[in-house]
Structure formats: C-alpha cells, structure tokens
Design an enzyme around this catalytic site. Structure first.
Site, PDB file in Angstrom:
ATOM      1  N   LYS A  40       0.704  -1.590  -0.192  1.00  0.00           N
ATOM      2  CA  LYS A  40      -0.257  -0.190   0.277  1.00  0.00           C
ATOM      3  C   LYS A  40       0.489   1.550   0.107  1.00  0.00           C
ATOM      4  CE  LYS A  40      -2.914   3.011   2.576  1.00  0.00           C
ATOM      5  NZ  LYS A  40      -3.643   3.272   4.115  1.00  0.00           N
TER       6      LYS A  40
ATOM      7  N   GLY B  82      -8.146   9.997  10.493  1.00  0.00           N
ATOM      8  CA  GLY B  82      -8.251   9.075  12.291  1.00  0.00           C
ATOM      9  C   GLY B  82      -9.372  10.848  12.264  1.00  0.00           C
TER      10      GLY B  82
ATOM     11  N   ALA C 178      -9.443   5.799   4.686  1.00  0.00           N
ATOM     12  CA  ALA C 178      -9.546   6.888   5.791  1.00  0.00           C
ATOM     13  C   ALA C 178     -10.539   7.322   6.158  1.00  0.00           C
ATOM     14  CB  ALA C 178      -8.070   8.242   5.521  1.00  0.00           C
ATOM     15  N   GLY C 179     -10.347   8.102   7.245  1.00  0.00           N
ATOM     16  CA  GLY C 179     -11.963   9.002   7.856  1.00  0.00           C
ATOM     17  C   GLY C 179     -13.726   8.205   8.278  1.00  0.00           C
TER      18      GLY C 179
ATOM     19  N   ASN D  51      -8.629   1.410  10.649  1.00  0.00           N
ATOM     20  CA  ASN D  51      -7.699   1.310  11.179  1.00  0.00           C
ATOM     21  C   ASN D  51      -8.569   2.140  13.118  1.00  0.00           C
ATOM     22  OD1 ASN D  51      -4.668   1.277  12.741  1.00  0.00           O
ATOM     23  ND2 ASN D  51      -5.866   0.342  13.556  1.00  0.00           N
ATOM     24  N   THR D  52      -8.323   3.631  12.862  1.00  0.00           N
ATOM     25  CA  THR D  52      -8.212   4.425  14.018  1.00  0.00           C
ATOM     26  C   THR D  52     -10.183   4.028  14.255  1.00  0.00           C
ATOM     27  OG1 THR D  52      -7.223   5.952  13.744  1.00  0.00           O
ATOM     28  CG2 THR D  52      -8.581   6.793  14.877  1.00  0.00           C
TER      29      THR D  52
END
Length: 264
Positions: free
Chosen positions: A106, A167, A193-194, A215-216
């Site tokens: 990635k 995040g 993301a987001g 992830n977050t």
C-alpha cells in the site's frame, strides 16, 4: 456462505478474498488486542506501517507477525510517515526484503503532518517506479476522479480514495466524487481513511465501493473488538444492499399496500 456470496468476492492482484474489510495494525493497546480485533473483523488483509511497526527489523522487540501471522493473513506493508516518493519507494523495497519477496503493498505519500492529505504528484511518481519494479500497488489517493484514473493507468491494482482525513472519523464527506471514481474504475476501489463508525462503512459499500480499509475507527473505539465485529457486519450489509439495488429517491409518498381492491 451462499453461492451468490461465493461468486461475489474481492479480487486484488489476482488473489481472491472473502472479506471486504481491510484493517490496520496500529493504535491498539497491545498485540493481543490487535489479534483479537483482527479476528473479530474476520479480515484477511492487514496493513502494517513499516516505519512504525516491528515485523522483524528489531529482533529484540515484540514482532507483529507473531500476532497476525502471514500464514493466516495477507500482510499489506504501507508507507505511512513518508512525505516524498524516494522515501516511499525505499520503504517498500525494505518491506519486500523483510517479507521474502512479498509484492502486494500500500503506497501512501503524505503532503503534510497536519492534514495527512496525499501528495498526489509524489504519489504518482512513486507509483510509476514501484509498478515498473514489479510491485502490486494499492494506492491511497485524493477523491479526484482524474488522479484516480491516472493511477489506474500507471498500473496500480487498486485505488484507495480517502473518505475524509485520516483518523478524523468524519465519515464520507464527498460521496459524489467517490461515485465518479467507482463508475470509471476497472480496478477495485476501496475507501481509505475517515471512517468513524459502522454506518460510514455501510454507506461506502452502498455506493459501490469494493471494500473499506480502517484502523482508528476500530482501534480507537471504547471496545475495539466489539467495534471490529460491528464493522464486519456493516460491510456485509452495505454490500448486500448495493447488490440488491435500492429504491429510487422520490419527493412523493408511495403506499406500501396496493390501493386497488380496497374494502372501503
């Protein structure tokens, strides 16, 4: 799993995956929580920040691969923390050495530390070098349909437009751009993301995304393992809704029961 579900699988760089939920490996309190959340998500691909996580660089530190072994998961090394093409290329070449010739990676080249928005000129430069070097490149990018097409034309095996800032948990801020990218793409499109909660993941899938990486949203939840399970269900529900085909939006009411043949 039904025959239809078996037929509807994600293919990246020639390999088939049952799960459309990709997860990160950072921000957990320890490797045991990482393992439990990854198992609850039933993810098959887990991304690893080579610059931040030990996968063998330090023989004296805990090794992430002991918690999420390559025999069970596809390890997806990423270039988090890289701000130019040169650093990103070097990082993934190092990952290939550490993972015995592994080529699925990635790519992310960041523009600044405040927004973590992708630096697209450097991303395009790195992608071209890596593809020519034999890597299968999944690439974090802006939600710009033109740039996404350029990355696909270079030879990237998947494009990964952000939904909102890394995040941030803000969810999908520009569904129209994502729809344009999905409509034109001949490679998998995965939101990266987001995502903040399960409904964000479901919306991404309902738009027609091929998968979601997060992830977050999981690791930062009060109960990461439970959130991982929720995200798994949201991805599945969103995909089923997309395949089922939603009813059109209308500005008039439509009764759910037929009007003909009423008693009175």
């Amino acid at each position: 799993m039904s025959d239809k579900q078996q037929a509807d699988q994600l293919v990246i760089a020639g390999k088939t995956y049952r799960s459309r939920l990709l997860v990160g490996s950072g921000k957990y309190k320890d490797l045991d929580e990482t393992r439990l959340a990854t198992e609850a998500a039933e993810a098959e691909i887990i991304t690893v920040a080579i610059r931040r996580v030990n996968i063998g660089q330090d023989p004296n530190a805990p090794n992430l691969l002991d918690a999420v072994p390559p025999s069970k998961y596809t390890i997806l090394p990423n270039t988090a923390g890289c701000y130019n093409a040169e650093d990103a290329i070097y990082t993934l070449q190092l990952a290939r050495e550490l993972l015995n010739g592994h080529t699925l990676v990635k790519l992310e080249v960041l523009g600044d530390e405040k927004t973590l928005f992708p630096n697209m000129p450097e991303t395009l430069k790195a992608a071209e070098v890596l593809v020519k070097d034999g890597f299968d490149v999944m690439v974090y990018c802006s939600d710009d349909p033109i740039q996404a097409k350029m990355l696909e034309d270079i030879g990237c095996c998947a494009v990964m437009p952000l939904a909102s800032l890394i995040g941030s948990g803000m969810g999908i801020l520009n569904p129209w751009n994502l729809s344009l990218i999905i409509e034109q793409a001949q490679v998998p499109v995965l939101v990266d993301a987001g995502v903040g909660t399960a409904s964000d993941a479901a919306i991404a899938m309902e738009l027609g995304c091929d998968g979601v990486l997060m992830n977050t949203a999981i690791a930062g939840a009060k109960d990461p393992v439970r959130m991982a399970r929720a995200m798994k269900l949201a991805i599945e529900a969103g995909r089923e809704a997309f395949l089922a085909g939603r009813i059109p939006r209308k500005f008039v009411a439509s009764p759910s029961s037929p009007m003909a043949g009423r008693v009175a």
